[in-house]
Motif scaffolding. Structure first.
Motif, short mmCIF file in Angstrom:
data_model
loop_
_atom_site.label_atom_id
_atom_site.label_comp_id
_atom_site.label_asym_id
_atom_site.label_seq_id
_atom_site.Cartn_x
_atom_site.Cartn_y
_atom_site.Cartn_z
N ALA A 87 0.87 -1.18 0.00
CA ALA A 87 0.00 0.00 0.00
C ALA A 87 0.91 1.23 0.00
CB ALA A 87 -0.91 0.01 1.22
N GLU A 88 0.70 2.12 -0.95
CA GLU A 88 1.53 3.31 -1.08
C GLU A 88 0.71 4.56 -0.81
OE1 GLU A 88 4.39 2.70 -4.74
OE2 GLU A 88 2.37 1.92 -5.16
N LEU A 89 1.27 5.47 -0.04
CA LEU A 89 0.68 6.78 0.17
C LEU A 89 1.13 7.66 -0.99
CD1 LEU A 89 -0.77 9.05 1.65
CD2 LEU A 89 1.25 9.32 3.08
N ARG A 90 0.21 7.93 -1.92
CA ARG A 90 0.49 8.78 -3.08
C ARG A 90 0.03 10.19 -2.75
NH1 ARG A 90 3.67 7.54 -6.88
NH2 ARG A 90 2.33 8.30 -8.53
N TRP A 91 0.83 11.19 -3.10
CA TRP A 91 0.53 12.58 -2.79
C TRP A 91 0.66 13.45 -4.03
CZ3 TRP A 91 -1.82 14.96 1.02
CH2 TRP A 91 -1.75 16.35 1.08
N SER A 92 -0.33 14.27 -4.26
CA SER A 92 -0.30 15.24 -5.35
C SER A 92 -0.09 16.63 -4.76
CB SER A 92 -1.62 15.22 -6.13
OG SER A 92 -1.71 16.35 -6.98
N SER A 93 1.05 17.25 -5.07
CA SER A 93 1.29 18.61 -4.59
C SER A 93 0.39 19.60 -5.32
CB SER A 93 2.76 18.99 -4.74
OG SER A 93 3.15 18.90 -6.09
N THR A 94 0.00 19.28 -6.54
CA THR A 94 -0.91 20.14 -7.30
C THR A 94 -2.28 20.22 -6.63
OG1 THR A 94 0.18 19.53 -9.36
CG2 THR A 94 -2.02 20.49 -9.55
N CYS A 95 -2.79 19.08 -6.20
CA CYS A 95 -4.12 19.02 -5.58
C CYS A 95 -4.07 19.11 -4.06
CB CYS A 95 -4.82 17.73 -5.98
SG CYS A 95 -5.12 17.61 -7.74
N GLN A 96 -2.87 18.99 -3.49
CA GLN A 96 -2.72 18.95 -2.04
C GLN A 96 -3.61 17.87 -1.44
OE1 GLN A 96 -0.42 21.00 -0.06
NE2 GLN A 96 0.33 20.84 -2.14
N ALA A 97 -3.50 16.66 -2.03
CA ALA A 97 -4.33 15.54 -1.61
C ALA A 97 -3.56 14.23 -1.75
CB ALA A 97 -5.61 15.49 -2.43
N GLY A 98 -3.96 13.24 -0.94
CA GLY A 98 -3.32 11.94 -0.97
C GLY A 98 -4.34 10.83 -1.13
N TRP A 99 -3.84 9.66 -1.51
CA TRP A 99 -4.67 8.47 -1.65
C TRP A 99 -3.79 7.25 -1.47
CZ3 TRP A 99 -3.25 11.72 -5.54
CH2 TRP A 99 -2.50 11.21 -6.59
N VAL A 100 -4.40 6.09 -1.32
CA VAL A 100 -3.64 4.85 -1.21
C VAL A 100 -3.73 4.11 -2.55
CG1 VAL A 100 -5.58 3.53 -0.20
CG2 VAL A 100 -3.23 2.74 0.12
N ARG A 101 -2.56 3.67 -3.03
CA ARG A 101 -2.50 2.80 -4.21
C ARG A 101 -2.07 1.43 -3.70
NH1 ARG A 101 1.41 4.29 -9.06
NH2 ARG A 101 3.00 3.83 -7.48
N VAL A 102 -2.87 0.41 -4.00
CA VAL A 102 -2.60 -0.95 -3.53
C VAL A 102 -2.16 -1.83 -4.69
CG1 VAL A 102 -4.18 -0.78 -1.58
CG2 VAL A 102 -5.02 -1.65 -3.76
N THR A 103 -1.22 -2.74 -4.38
CA THR A 103 -0.73 -3.68 -5.38
C THR A 103 -0.59 -5.05 -4.74
OG1 THR A 103 0.53 -1.91 -6.43
CG2 THR A 103 1.12 -4.16 -7.02
N ASP A 104 -1.12 -6.06 -5.42
CA ASP A 104 -0.93 -7.46 -5.02
C ASP A 104 -0.14 -8.12 -6.15
OD1 ASP A 104 -0.98 -10.13 -4.40
OD2 ASP A 104 -3.15 -10.30 -4.31
#
Length: 151
Positions: free
Chosen positions: A67-84
């Motif tokens: 699970a990766e914490l992805r961050w957009s400095s343009t949007c000032q927002a984060g989300w989780v990207r999951v990979t199996d």
């Protein structure tokens, strides 16, 4: 008269088509404002926040889950990207992002996404640069949770 109507309709259709075709080199601004919670529960791809996003934290679990914490400095927002990477899940596992007012002291909300079996997916976003974030992996079969450090 019919010829005039057809001509006007043709010009109108051409104008509509030109309005929908982007010009080369056009850049699009992000679709939400991340100054507070303007991006909360919106999709990073649909809002244009995924371009240029950076991974700041990672949580891993047995069986090739990440699970990766992805961050957009343009949007000032984060989300989780999951990979199996293994595809060996026996029961559902979830990746989620948490938003806190302090590093572990004031939980605000979280958003989750189910791990594909195998593959990658991502959650919607949580926004605001003045908050703390972390990502976690929850195994629904054992209720075991692995989390990243706060960022």
């Amino acid at each position: 008269m019919k010829r005039m109507i057809a001509k006007v309709a043709g010009v109108a259709a051409a104008a509509m088509t030109m309005a929908l075709v982007p010009l080369a080199g056009t850049s699009y601004a992000a679709g939400c404002s991340g100054s507070g919670s303007g991006c909360d529960n919106l999709g990073p791809v649909s809002q244009g926040c995924d371009a240029g996003a950076v991974t700041y934290r990672t949580a891993t679990a047995d069986g090739g889950l990440k699970a990766e914490l992805r961050w957009s400095s343009t949007c000032q927002a984060g989300w989780v990207r999951v990979t199996d990477s293994s595809g060996g899940q026996w029961w559902p596992k979830y990746g989620y992002i948490e938003k806190w007012s302090g590093a572990g002291t004031g939980f605000i909300r979280s958003l989750s996404v189910t791990f594909p079996n195998p593959g990658s997916d991502w959650s919607n976003m949580l926004g605001g640069s003045s908050y703390y974030y972390r990502v976690c992996i929850k195994d629904s079969g054992t209720n075991h949770v692995d989390c990243s450090t706060f960022w």
